[in-house]
Write an enzyme that holds these catalytic residues in place. Sequence first.
Site, PDB file in Angstrom:
ATOM      1  N   SER A 134       0.824  -1.209   0.000  1.00  5.75           N
ATOM      2  CA  SER A 134       0.000   0.000   0.000  1.00  5.75           C
ATOM      3  C   SER A 134       0.855   1.254   0.000  1.00  5.75           C
ATOM      4  O   SER A 134       0.320   2.342  -0.104  1.00  5.75           O
ATOM      5  CB  SER A 134      -0.967   0.007   1.187  1.00  5.75           C
TER       6      SER A 134
ATOM      7  N   HIS B 216      -3.528  -3.234  -5.832  1.00  2.75           N
ATOM      8  CA  HIS B 216      -3.792  -2.734  -4.486  1.00  2.75           C
ATOM      9  C   HIS B 216      -5.265  -2.913  -4.136  1.00  2.75           C
ATOM     10  O   HIS B 216      -6.129  -2.151  -4.574  1.00  2.75           O
ATOM     11  CB  HIS B 216      -3.375  -1.258  -4.384  1.00  2.75           C
TER      12      HIS B 216
ATOM     13  N   GLU C 155      -6.687  -0.798  -7.216  1.00  2.00           N
ATOM     14  CA  GLU C 155      -5.800   0.121  -7.937  1.00  2.00           C
ATOM     15  C   GLU C 155      -4.749  -0.716  -8.678  1.00  2.00           C
ATOM     16  O   GLU C 155      -4.110  -1.588  -8.076  1.00  2.00           O
ATOM     17  CB  GLU C 155      -5.124   1.082  -6.958  1.00  2.00           C
TER      18      GLU C 155
END
Length: 676
Positions: free
Chosen positions: A418, A439, A451
């Site tokens: 992250s 992500h 993501e």
Amino acid sequence: MTNNNYKNWKIDQDNDGIVWLHLDKPDSQANVLSQEVLHELKEIIADLEKQTPRGVIFISDKDSGFIAGADIKEFPLIESEEQAREVLNLGHSICNGIENLSCPTVAVIHGFCLGGGMELALACRYRIADTDPKCKMGLPEVKLGIHPGFGGTVRMIRQVGVINGLDAMLTGRNISSRIAKRIGLINYAVPRRHHINAARSLIFKAPKPFKLPFWNKILNHKQVRPWVAKMMTKKVAQKANRSHYPSPYAMIDLWVRCYDDHKTMLQEEINSFVGLIVGKTAQNLIRVFLLSERLKSLGKAGDYKPKHVHVIGGGVMGGDIAAWCAFRGFKVTLQDRQVETLAKVKKRAYGLYKKRLKDRLLITGALDRLIPDIKGDGVKTADIIIEAIFEDAQVKRDLFAEIEPKMKKDAILATNTSSIPLDELNTILKKPERLVGLHFFNPVAMMPLVEIVHSPKTSDDITNKAAAFTRRIDKLPLPVTSTPGFLVNRVLMPYLMEAVELVEENIPLALIDKEALDYGMPMGPIELADTVGLDICLKVAEILSQHMDIAVPERLRKMVEKGNLGKKTGKGFYTFKNGKPVKPAIPKDYHPPTDLQDRMIMRMVNEAVACLRDKVVDDADLGDGGIIFGTGFAPFRGGPFHYVESRGKDQLVKLLDQLEHRHGPRFAADKGWKEL
Ligand code: NAI
């Protein structure tokens, strides 16, 4: 009757005089009720009214399903109440026409039968549906800020009673054929291979009518309705604020006012619908739907069909990612250093499958696909490897160095990091272009967005394939650059930190949350921080503070030092009882400052503008989509960039100037506002 001059409909009349209306919208994967489809159907129904076929059967020639609903891409063309009324009148005249045909009519349903498609099916005398779990029926219009508009509000309640009928419309949830049969929405649930025979037999022999229980009829009585409505309104109010989401309230109101006279209710349905669709909420929710379609389109890498996923790290994220991929049909091998961790994941996965799949065979199937792999043998055969181990660059690099030589030549290597830039992780790889970020957000099963993080070294092919994989597990891919916080955490963090700042200023916790809820956020920032875990918030904030102008509040550090991490330890900002925060009441004589909401929201909006300037995402629409699906940002406002557009850029820059003057430089308007 065999007129095949229609573009969307094919008409066949069999030897028994039954007319089969096949819908197959060209150049489209799914059948939707576009204007053209509706106009053609209107002509067909007018023809049928003049003849007396033995029966009429509606069937879809698409594999994807019966009818997925209205063509939502046409909705933005509806700009006035008059235009909306025209479309609705057309839909009503078709459904009334079908209902009034003197012969029996059957809708043969497989796959999706939603919205206008469901309303068309409800206008038929009978319905049969596929037993396959992919068969989903429902009236999801509420999700677009509207309600059924082709007579569905009347016919659904008439068919299944007010409790099931309104519940279906108020929640917009999908109904399986098993439930549909139980509540009387369909006459039969039969496997698709028997559909033709089942439909024909319905034409020749009417089934026993489904009888609603007596109490169900009582609830529709004029004198009982206001009481039922009161209860329902209370339930709706717990989920949706009337001023933000008027449509569920409109549905209840329509039923209370008009149910005694179905003709009036049909007319009033039109009046209510046209008011809603030109309103801001519906316009923004339609926009959000189209944004989700755009995100979906980014995941179309035609021939990429991975089958085997290998996940490394069976903790909070890795365990849930593995369970989710197996749920979506992938073979998944899951590697961790500890056997106990893998056993815990299986248990959690069972909980998820039981809730979502219900059927014992399907649950067993999904569990079988999730294979514990302590030695990591799956690395050699996997098409895609997802790393979700500790957030430590060196540990991750060591792992990559170990597994790269074993991976298949064309396998994708993905990391769920992250915060660590990909270019710090790919240095160890022989083929750095194969590393991409996937992500996921916590909790994985609930959060729709992933993501797709790419660095300048990631190849386009790998980025596209990662996005395609994301679609295959039914998530929305958002391509973002590998910059600190990517998009979602980067905009969320200033908002959370501002909320903690307010705590430092002794603003009551519950009031801070309430202000955010009033804006339309799904959960207040204090409760969100407690839910995510204060240790995780601190870690992300610390990393981001090295790159951005974010001060990490002392209070957060102290709470983490004390071990008060939020929900998982039972105490954070709030104390938790049975998993729920106990929110101390806001003192009655408390007079709050007037800019609480602006302070929190504007920090988020300002950061979103900075992300666009930094080209974290390609354009503002992708930014809106990502922020809505990643943070839950008030969907009825259409996203932060859309919010800027509707409130006015200059006005918001002025607001930031005032906030900066009052509270300090963290509110300084980003340079990106000038380029907006
Ligand atoms: P966690 O601490 O719950 O789980 C890590 C797991 O990896 C542990 O089960 C550990 O035994 C295992 N592990 C560590 N080294 C290993 C190795 N060399 N081989 C095999 N297994 C190994 O961590 P969490 O929270 O699941 O985070 C994992 C990754 O996901 C991190 O990169 C984190 O930044 C990221 N992430 C976390 C989110 C969250 O909300 N927790 C959200 C999004 C991303």
